[in-house]
Enzyme design. Structure first.
Site, short mmCIF file in Angstrom:
data_model
loop_
_atom_site.label_atom_id
_atom_site.label_comp_id
_atom_site.label_asym_id
_atom_site.label_seq_id
_atom_site.Cartn_x
_atom_site.Cartn_y
_atom_site.Cartn_z
N GLU A 133 0.81 -1.22 0.00
CA GLU A 133 0.00 0.00 0.00
C GLU A 133 0.84 1.26 0.00
OE1 GLU A 133 -0.77 -2.58 1.61
OE2 GLU A 133 -2.81 -3.03 0.97
N HIS A 185 -10.51 -4.59 10.16
CA HIS A 185 -11.18 -4.39 8.88
C HIS A 185 -12.45 -3.58 9.06
CE1 HIS A 185 -8.45 -7.69 8.13
NE2 HIS A 185 -8.60 -7.48 6.84
#
Lengths: 396, 389
Positions: A129, A198
């Protein structure tokens, strides 16, 4: 403070903007909530809509004659439509992220795009990322309009340096010499037992970074419009989607439309109380509103959509009318969007408030896995009903 | 690796096969030998051990390097007299890296570097005045005084800065190279970082992506052997950087020899543009100053070491000796050039000193690019500060 003086101090709507001045509506645009709760079409449209439907009558049976124009679509597909239209229109638009290409996107937002536009324009990145966000930003510095997808917004914490220092601040530290037309998007928010890592709400963390714009979509209609506006914007924009809203269905216009990034959406006009919300909480608020309306209350519901900067014009006008405000958010109590919005409301609209601005937020805990605990972490419609009643009965 | 005899191994690691000298040398061409051999990783052939140059190029290189040296020394003085504040990272000693690199690149190639960027800015066509004005926070600075020493930019010549976070140039450089590939430009991107940054994970990630997609990206490591106060052997398990990755070729070059850097950059550019993917260049160089102006530079290394490098490997002295040997310029001419450049730099500093500070309205300008009807407010939100045009 006199109302006139007040008016000068708030954010004016961006009617001169090139990105949203061309909003086009067919009078047959059917807003699902407008049918359910009555009232006019959303006010934000009426500012620019030249062919306004003058007699939008509420009720289940009354649908405008031309209701069948437009097409029904799910939210993820609306995002995909917006992205596809922009990629077809402008060859510098490209997408990069994990599994966006051959897999079609983990939430199908980029389905079919790699076949249509090729592997370079819809780029499958390795799992890094920090550096693929950096790569998207570096490419945007040269003029490409990159759309960086975080498979889950929580993963973009690894790219915080890139987003804050490199995207947010570059226009300023270079004295205006570089623009970074990057769109960073992905699903976030609390899902269905996805676990703490998450289920994060990144809008809390990024809201302080100067130079970023943040928008949150909540319906297929605004998802497509905001996606297109974000891509056309020359500023770095973070588009927050929600994991649980991807399968929302709505009828959207066939014609091309672009929404304004800085504008809030009036979902339901009312006069008793202003409820400010965004993303998934909008739907909880609407659910609560059904009960509230039955009980005789008249809430004004605004989906703020623009998380940075806030549309204080729309919000302020509403507060001046109702004198009470409740913020319903999914961020945690500490340091969330609600916290900043409360401060902004107090700073600007103190004289118009009958009581303190209230806020319903998630608990300051990592989201637990167990279903009952997770439900207790976020705001539920029942809590909204209780809070509004308390506020309108003068109990708080 | 099938041919693993000692001889072939030695050839691969330590020698570079001389390549064909540039065809059709001009009559006044000057050949410069590159004494220190290139060390190669995953390459059969390396850059040429001989560079072809001309009087003009030599004079330009000398002038540019001397200008950088004078600028950095003047920046030191300005910092000590508190006209420059905050951080100031000086490049003197490393001039050959930037000037050698620019001799092989064009302004269509994109360059991005970290915070030791004054010289790279000059190499990319920036002026000394713009640099000083930015250091002193004046509105005539190259970033209107809002960036400072670590944020020098020149978009017109494809210089993308000027970044404070170590290692961030890797991914951003990959983005620049990606854009070159996307727009089908026949240009390379050069991402520069130091030995201290060499252990950053994001560089490994960027190298993987660059290798995966054959991005035309040159990673240039300016190895001055110290990451602030930590010597490279104290920070890195492996003290070389050109051979860190087993799938990207690399070249180690003497960074105090401008022509070695030039030939290595030329080789690297050809390598990338022929579609072979990225390449790493490690320039073995040295900085005379400490890491920044707040670091004396002598607590972790001896003065003897600094003096030793200055006497034996100084890049400017080296090119001066070469030019005298090749009768390009005489000693007196050098004195005149030095005086002229010193005057130029002093004038730029004096001019920058008199430049105005940015006005208050600059505080809120350039936060957003003006494509929407945004008004920017101060955080008290009571006064409109700037109306974007």
């Amino acid at each position: 403070m006199a109302a006139a003086a007040m008016a000068q101090k708030v954010l004016v709507p961006c009617s001169s903007s090139s990105s949203c001045g061309k909003v086009q509506f067919s009078p047959s645009r059917v807003h699902t909530q407008a049918i359910a709760f009555g009232g006019e079409l959303s006010q934000s449209s009426s500012r620019k809509n030249k062919s306004l439907a003058l007699k939008a009558v509420a009720g289940e049976t009354s649908a405008p004659v031309t209701a069948k124009s437009g097409h029904e679509i799910l939210l993820f597909d609306a995002l995909r439509e917006g992205l596809e239209e922009e990629m077809a229109r402008d060859p510098t638009v490209c997408v990069m992220g994990e599994d966006v290409g051959h897999y079609g996107g983990s939430y199908k937002v980029t389905k079919g795009l790699a076949e249509k536009f090729g592997d370079l324009r819809v780029l499958d990145t390795p799992i890094c990322e920090n550096s693929f966000t950096g790569m998207g930003i570096g490419a945007a510095m040269t003029g490409l309009r990159t759309v960086v997808e975080g498979m889950n917004m929580g993963f973009l914490l690894l790219a915080y340096n890139q987003i804050s220092n490199n995207a947010g601040m570059l226009h300023y530290t270079s004295g205006g010499q570089f623009k970074i037309p990057v769109v960073i998007r992905g699903p976030g928010g609390v899902g269905k037992q996805l676990g703490a890592e998450h289920s994060q709400r990144l809008e809390s963390y990024f809201q302080s970074v100067p130079g970023l714009q943040m928008v949150a979509c909540s319906t297929p209609y605004n998802a497509k419009g905001l996606m297109k506006a974000a891509i056309r914007s020359d500023n770095p924009v973070i588009l927050y989607e929600h994991v649980l809203l991807y399968n929302l269905k709505e009828r959207i216009p066939d014609e091309e439309y672009v929404l304004c990034l800085e504008e809030a959406e009036l979902v339901r006009p009312g006069k008793d109380i202003t409820i400010l919300t965004y993303s998934r909480m909008r739907h909880f608020v609407l659910q609560a509103a059904k009960t509230l309306v039955e009980r005789g209350y008249d809430p004004e519901i605004i989906d703020i959509r623009s998380l940075k900067p806030f549309d204080l014009f729309t919000i302020g006008n509403s507060i001046k009318k109702t004198h009470k405000v409740l913020i319903v958010e999914e961020c945690m109590r500490t340091g969330g969007i609600g916290a900043s919005l409360r401060a902004a409301i107090v700073d600007n609209f103190w004289d118009f408030l009958d009581g303190r601005p209230e806020c319903l937020s998630s608990q300051d805990v990592p989201t637990p896995y167990a279903a009952t605990l997770e439900d207790a972490t976020v705001v539920q419609p029942a809590q909204i009903i209780v809070k509004v009643e308390q506020m309108l009965q003068g109990l708080i | 690796m099938t041919r693993s005899t000692v001889g072939s191994l030695a050839r691969r690691l330590f020698a570079s096969q001389p390549r064909q000298a540039a065809a059709a040398q001009a009559p006044d061409a000057i050949n410069v030998e590159i004494p220190v051999p290139f060390q190669l990783h995953l390459l059969q052939e390396g850059p040429a051990r001989e560079s072809v140059t001309s009087r003009e190029e030599l004079v330009k290189m000398y002038r540019d390097m001397f200008r950088i040296r004078r600028m950095e020394i003047t920046a030191d003085k300005l910092f000590k007299s508190q006209l420059v504040r905050g951080f100031c990272h000086l490049y003197d000693g490393q001039e050959a890296v930037t000037i050698g690199m620019e001799a092989a690149l064009t302004y269509e190639d994109t360059v991005i570097t970290a915070y030791r960027d004054h010289a790279t800015f000059l190499g990319r066509g920036g002026t000394v005045h713009e640099c000083f004005a930015e250091l002193m926070g004046r509105s005539t600075g190259c970033a209107r005084g809002k960036g400072g020493s670590m944020h020098l930019y020149k978009p017109s010549n494809n210089f993308y800065g000027g970044w404070g976070i170590v290692g961030t140039t890797g991914p951003l450089g990959a983005g620049l190279a990606f854009a070159n590939k996307y727009e089908k430009k026949n240009n390379v991107a050069m991402a520069i970082y130091g030995d201290g940054a060499g252990n950053q994970g994001q560089l490994f990630e960027a190298k993987n992506m660059a290798g995966l997609w054959d991005l035309p990206l040159i990673f240039l490591v300016e190895n001055n052997h110290y990451g602030m106060g930590t010597a490279e052997w104290r920070a890195s398990k492996k003290t070389t950087f050109y051979d860190r990755v087993s799938y990207i070729p690399g070249i180690k070059v003497d960074g105090m020899d401008a022509f070695a850097v030039k030939e290595a950059t030329r080789f690297a550019k050809e390598h990338c543009l022929s579609g072979k993917g990225p390449i790493v260049l490690e320039a073995d160089t040295y900085r005379y100053h400490g890491h920044s102006m707040s670091d004396p530079g002598s607590t972790y290394r001896t003065r003897n070491e600094i003096q030793g490098v200055r006497q034996e490997r100084d890049p400017i002295e080296r090119i001066k000796k070469l030019m005298i040997k090749e009768n390009v310029m005489r000693e007196e001419e050098f004195k005149a050039v030095d005086k002229e450049i010193k005057q130029e730099v002093d004038d730029a500093a004096a001019k920058a000193k008199d430049d105005p500070n940015p006005g208050e309205e600059e505080l809120f300008m350039n936060i957003y690019k003006n494509d929407s009807g945004l008004k920017t407010y101060g955080c008290d939100r009571n006064m409109v500060r700037v109306q974007l045009p």
